[in-house]
Each structure stands twice: as C-alpha cells, then as structure tokens.
Design a protein around this motif. Structure first.
Motif: not given
Length: 333
Positions: A122-128
């Motif tokens: 979930a963290l890796c999919r966050r919007d930069p």
C-alpha cells in the motif's frame, strides 16, 4: 571426528544422531506434531548449527559433551510442557528479523508477515505528489527527505504491536516513520527490546491504550515529523480478534499467548471497531488501513470499515487461500 564439547575435555557418550532420535520420540509422546523440526531447532540453537549442517552424516555421528547434552535436554523438556518453541529459544523469526520474545508477548505468526506485505504494498502504491515515495534512499538512519520543509517519508501508525514485529519490518524495509502503540506493560518491554536491537531511528513506541488516539491532538515527534489527525499514510494492525467464548485448543496458544492479545469481546471485533474509527481520524485522504482478522470475519470487518467512513473495503486471501486481512482507504479530497 567432529565433536561438540564445552572446552572441558568431555567428548560425551551420546552422538548427535542418538540424541536427536531420543528427543524426537519424547516430544512426539508429548503430543507435539512438529517434534522433528522442534528438536532440530533446539539442537541448532544450542550448538550454533544450521539445520543443513545438522543433517550431514559427519555431524550426526559426532559425540556431544555432557554440558551441551544437558542444555539441549533442558530445552526439550521445557518444550515438552507445551511451552512454545519461540519462548524456549527466546526468539522468533519474522521476515528479515530475529525478534526477542518470551512470556507476556504474543508470538508473531507467518500470516502476519503477509499482512505486513499488504501494508508495504500500500505504501509503494501511494501517489508521489502526496508524500508517497517509500523506497529506501540510503540517506542514513533517519533519511528524512524534505520538500519545502515538509517530510516526504511515509508516516505509519501501527496498533497493538506486541513484539514490535510489524513496526520493525516496515521501518527496516521502507523509508517509513512508524509510531507503534502497545497497552500491555509486559509486551511493551519486549517491543522496546526489539526496537533497541534494530536501531533504525524510525520507530517510536508509545505505551498507551490505543483508545487515546480517539482524542489525542498529535503523535510524539519522530524524525522531524509530529503527525496530527488526517496526516497518516498507513494504519496497520494485528489486533486481538478471537471471540471471548472461543478458547483455542492448542496449549501453546491457550496457555501461553497473553489473553489481552487474543480476545476482543463476544464476536472478537470490539477492538477492530475502535481501530476503524482511529483509522478514519488519522489517515490522510487516500491513506490505507490494513487489519488482520480470522477467516470468518471478513464480511463484518468490511461493514465496520464502511460504517466508519472508509471506502473500498476489501478482504484479501493469504497464501493458503484464507481470508485473513481486510483493507480500506480514506476518501480522497
């Protein structure tokens, strides 16, 4: 010939092969289904061997000194009482970690490693553009990236930490700053010990009831950040979720896991109801919550998450195809 002695000149009268067979038999008689594996873990711990090395013919034929034999037999006798192997050895593996555990703390399970991965994913999919970069940057223990004075590291709130397993796994595998809560005094001691063992500088242990998060205005300062409600990227938890009337049959669980870490009301969902409200309060728009639960509770957990104002509740199947965790998001702006 290889020997296992304690520098006292005693080469021993029993070989490792003989000792291994005797202990497997005694643990089997005690009703332990994993007698062979447990015996090997005990021997390997005392003799500092890998299981592969233990099974070599030259190793199995080696004599064991009386001192080492006594230590091994003492551990096996402890295990025969149905004390969990992790308590006997004083440690439990979890992802890339070797955690210290003992009486008073819940032993981390393999399924929670998978739940942790749900959180990391979930963290890796966050919007930069929403402070979303979660890959390691190699900027040291804190590695806090700044943009216009704002921390870009993911902010994680972990609840009911126990040994600190989830918090430490996330802190060592991502750039996240992790605030982790534990109410139990005994469990918090083990969490503190493990946090000291892996000094990332990215984990803040808070020894409080998570109910405080329904009211507290901000979290303690950590790595240049002091989150307020509405700023957390991920809330993750392996809470107590066993219904109070469903006493586990396995002695290792029933007699040794802390009751506070197991039971949560008549349906097992009392604390999860509180967690859903906490998640809605603390998550930033688009932030995610990950909750472990039993395979029978998925539909109810999804209802609880939705009732708390979270969106897209979804139940996930683990590697054994059981519905063991649910996720949801806070609605985006």
């Amino acid at each position: 010939m290889q020997t296992f002695n304690a520098d006292n000149g005693d080469d021993g009268a029993v070989t490792l092969k003989q000792l291994r067979a005797q202990l497997i038999s005694s643990l089997t008689d005690a009703g332990i289904e994993t007698a062979e594996a447990d015996t090997e873990w005990i021997i390997c711990e005392v003799l500092s061997l890998s299981r592969g090395a233990l099974r070599l013919p030259t190793t199995l034929e080696a004599p064991v000194s009386a001192i080492f034999e006594g230590r091994i037999r003492a551990h096996a006798a402890d295990r025969a009482t149905r004390k969990p192997l992790q308590y006997v050895l004083g440690s439990a593996p979890f992802r890339n970690l070797e955690l210290s555990v003992g009486e008073g703390v819940f032993i981390p399970r393999p399924e929670t490693e998978w739940v942790t991965q749900l959180g990391i994913d979930a963290l890796c999919r966050r919007d930069p553009l929403r402070n979303s970069i979660s890959q390691p940057t190699g900027q040291g223990a804190h590695g806090l990236r700044q943009q216009e004075g704002q921390p870009l590291d993911p902010l994680v709130l972990e609840l009911c930490t126990g040994s600190g397993a989830i918090a430490l796994a996330i802190a060592t595998e991502t750039d996240s700053l992790v605030w982790t809560y534990e109410k139990s005094v005994a469990a918090a001691r083990w969490a503190a010990k493990n946090i000291a063992k892996y000094p990332t500088g990215r984990v803040q242990l808070v020894r409080e009831d998570i109910a405080q998060l329904l009211h507290t205005p901000q979290l303690p300062a950590l790595g240049g950040a002091q989150p307020q409600p509405g700023s957390i990227d991920l809330v993750i938890t392996n809470p107590p979720y066993v219904p109070s009337g469903e006493i586990p049959e396995q002695p290792e669980v029933r007699d040794y896991d802390p009751e506070m870490a197991l039971y949560s009301g008549a349906d097992g969902l009392d604390l999860i109801r509180t967690i859903a409200v906490i998640a809605e309060r603390w998550l930033r728009p688009g932030g995610a919550v990950v909750i472990e639960h039993t395979e029978q509770q998925g539909s109810r957990v999804r209802e609880i998450l939705q009732q708390a104002g979270l969106m897209d509740p979804h139940t996930h199947r683990d590697l054994t195809n059981r519905e063991r965790a649910s996720t949801a998001h806070k609605p985006a702006d």
